[in-house]
Design a protein around this motif. Structure first.
Motif, PDB file in Angstrom:
ATOM      1  N   ALA A   1     -35.628 -10.368 -36.738  1.00 27.72           N
ATOM      2  CA  ALA A   1     -34.675 -10.596 -37.823  1.00 27.72           C
ATOM      3  C   ALA A   1     -34.893 -11.946 -38.493  1.00 27.72           C
ATOM      4  O   ALA A   1     -34.654 -12.101 -39.695  1.00 27.72           O
ATOM      5  N   ALA A   2     -35.356 -12.944 -37.727  1.00 29.39           N
ATOM      6  CA  ALA A   2     -35.516 -14.300 -38.268  1.00 29.39           C
ATOM      7  C   ALA A   2     -36.968 -14.676 -38.478  1.00 29.39           C
ATOM      8  O   ALA A   2     -37.280 -15.861 -38.590  1.00 29.39           O
ATOM      9  N   GLN A   3     -37.872 -13.679 -38.557  1.00 27.94           N
ATOM     10  CA  GLN A   3     -39.288 -14.016 -38.654  1.00 27.94           C
ATOM     11  C   GLN A   3     -39.618 -14.741 -39.956  1.00 27.94           C
ATOM     12  O   GLN A   3     -40.429 -15.673 -39.966  1.00 27.94           O
ATOM     13  N   ASP A   4     -38.983 -14.337 -41.065  1.00 29.53           N
ATOM     14  CA  ASP A   4     -39.245 -15.024 -42.339  1.00 29.53           C
ATOM     15  C   ASP A   4     -38.765 -16.472 -42.286  1.00 29.53           C
ATOM     16  O   ASP A   4     -39.479 -17.388 -42.703  1.00 29.53           O
ATOM     17  N   LYS A   5     -37.545 -16.661 -41.775  1.00 28.47           N
ATOM     18  CA  LYS A   5     -37.017 -18.019 -41.654  1.00 28.47           C
ATOM     19  C   LYS A   5     -37.831 -18.842 -40.671  1.00 28.47           C
ATOM     20  O   LYS A   5     -38.015 -20.046 -40.862  1.00 28.47           O
ATOM     21  N   LEU A   6     -38.340 -18.179 -39.617  1.00 25.46           N
ATOM     22  CA  LEU A   6     -39.122 -18.900 -38.620  1.00 25.46           C
ATOM     23  C   LEU A   6     -40.422 -19.415 -39.228  1.00 25.46           C
ATOM     24  O   LEU A   6     -40.797 -20.576 -39.028  1.00 25.46           O
ATOM     25  N   VAL A   7     -41.097 -18.575 -39.999  1.00 17.26           N
ATOM     26  CA  VAL A   7     -42.352 -19.016 -40.637  1.00 17.26           C
ATOM     27  C   VAL A   7     -42.087 -20.114 -41.652  1.00 17.26           C
ATOM     28  O   VAL A   7     -42.800 -21.113 -41.723  1.00 17.26           O
TER      29      VAL A   7
ATOM     30  N   LEU B   1     -35.101  -7.094 -25.247  1.00 19.66           N
ATOM     31  CA  LEU B   1     -34.715  -6.598 -26.577  1.00 19.66           C
ATOM     32  C   LEU B   1     -33.960  -7.629 -27.420  1.00 19.66           C
ATOM     33  O   LEU B   1     -34.258  -7.781 -28.615  1.00 19.66           O
ATOM     34  N   PRO B   2     -32.955  -8.352 -26.886  1.00 20.22           N
ATOM     35  CA  PRO B   2     -32.261  -9.337 -27.740  1.00 20.22           C
ATOM     36  C   PRO B   2     -33.187 -10.384 -28.336  1.00 20.22           C
ATOM     37  O   PRO B   2     -33.041 -10.755 -29.502  1.00 20.22           O
ATOM     38  N   VAL B   3     -34.155 -10.864 -27.548  1.00 23.08           N
ATOM     39  CA  VAL B   3     -35.095 -11.851 -28.061  1.00 23.08           C
ATOM     40  C   VAL B   3     -35.997 -11.231 -29.125  1.00 23.08           C
ATOM     41  O   VAL B   3     -36.280 -11.844 -30.160  1.00 23.08           O
TER      42      VAL B   3
ATOM     43  N   TRP C   1     -32.372 -17.993 -23.033  1.00 26.34           N
ATOM     44  CA  TRP C   1     -32.317 -16.613 -22.552  1.00 26.34           C
ATOM     45  C   TRP C   1     -33.306 -16.388 -21.411  1.00 26.34           C
ATOM     46  O   TRP C   1     -33.022 -15.651 -20.465  1.00 26.34           O
ATOM     47  N   ASN C   2     -34.486 -17.002 -21.485  1.00 26.88           N
ATOM     48  CA  ASN C   2     -35.531 -16.782 -20.498  1.00 26.88           C
ATOM     49  C   ASN C   2     -35.441 -17.702 -19.282  1.00 26.88           C
ATOM     50  O   ASN C   2     -36.228 -17.525 -18.344  1.00 26.88           O
ATOM     51  N   GLU C   3     -34.529 -18.663 -19.282  1.00 32.58           N
ATOM     52  CA  GLU C   3     -34.472 -19.630 -18.187  1.00 32.58           C
ATOM     53  C   GLU C   3     -34.071 -18.933 -16.884  1.00 32.58           C
ATOM     54  O   GLU C   3     -33.138 -18.137 -16.843  1.00 32.58           O
TER      55      GLU C   3
END
Length: 283
Positions: free
Chosen positions: A268-274, A260-262, A216-218
């Motif tokens: 939304a995925a912070q728990d899965k990310l940790v 905003l999308p990022v 997304w940031n590229e």
């Protein structure tokens, strides 16, 4: 004879705990403060945003967002292009890195360390060094300003990192689970889908989120290889820096919308990310 209880070992006081907590708060504020300032500036008028020093308590307005969505070029095609390229490239990366990580961790191939180093070595070449050959390739194949070219490039760009991450996650899978699946007659695709994938789902989510953010940031590939049809959101942001000046309030509003999308995906995925990042850690 009654057993003599062992003397309790006194716990060592963590003297650096409060200071480390304070340091973590300071670092967190330093990271968040520019984002909050960008959001605040996006609700100011151009005149208030351009003052030096900036007017923090200036009247709030939606003028910047109104100009972003209704003034000039429409932002929806670039946003849709970024979403398409980021999502499809992330899906392709997951489909390719999962079996590759399986071959390098659970069922390691010969000289798997050399394979991992080869994946890592592809990230050592600066992107600018390969930009001209890629541009000539796109020009000769008629793929300039094509969203599918960005999808392929983003997939190849994120694949080495994804393989390294997924290998560390898959190395934590107990071998007993695979042996039990083999005894039940499960083939390799079913083992990957029904046995391994649910166990490493936090790692998959963490890998997908990081690949999505990178895509997304590229900016460099999209800036050189696209024009109007396949223009992405970061390229669209550069249009606010014009020869007439910098429209700061409108630029901050556009940057916040593009971010905003990022932010939503990360929240939304912070728990899965940790869980995923801790799953592949050295214990």
């Amino acid at each position: 004879m009654s057993a003599v209880a062992a003397p309790a070992v006194p716990r060592k006081k963590d003297r650096g705990g409060p200071w480390l907590t304070l340091l973590a708060w300071i670092i967190g504020i330093l990271f968040v403060l520019p984002v909050l300032w960008m959001v605040l500036t996006s609700f100011h008028s151009e005149a208030d945003a351009a003052t030096n020093p900036p007017a923090a308590f200036a009247p709030l307005t939606l003028e910047g967002y109104r100009e972003f969505f209704t003034g000039g070029a429409s932002p929806w095609p670039p946003l849709l292009n970024s979403l398409t390229a980021s999502v499809l490239s992330t899906v392709l990366v997951l489909l390719l890195c999962f079996p590759a990580a399986y071959a390098l961790s659970i069922r390691p191939v010969k000289k798997w360390t050399d394979v991992l180093f080869f994946f890592l070595s592809t990230k050592m070449l600066p992107i600018v060094a390969g930009l001209l050959p890629l541009y000539l390739f796109a020009q000769n194949t008629g793929l300039l300003d094509n969203i599918w070219l960005l999808i392929v490039f983003y997939t190849s760009m994120n694949l080495p990192i994804a393989v390294w991450m997924m290998r560390s996650f898959l190395s934590e899978v107990p071998v007993e689970m695979l042996e039990a699946a083999a005894m039940d007659g499960a083939n390799l695709p079913k083992t990957l889908r029904s046995v391994i994938a649910p166990v490493v789902m936090p790692g998959i989510a963490a890998t997908a989120l990081i690949c999505f953010i990178f895509s997304w940031n590229e900016l460099l590939f999209a800036r050189v290889l696209t024009a109007t049809v396949a223009e992405t959101a970061p390229v669209f942001l550069t249009s606010f820096v014009t020869s007439q000046g910098l429209f700061l309030a409108q630029l901050c509003a556009a940057a916040f919308v593009v971010s905003l999308p990022v932010l939503v995906a990360g929240f939304a995925a912070q728990d899965k990310l940790v869980q995923g990042l801790s799953l592949g850690s050295v214990k």
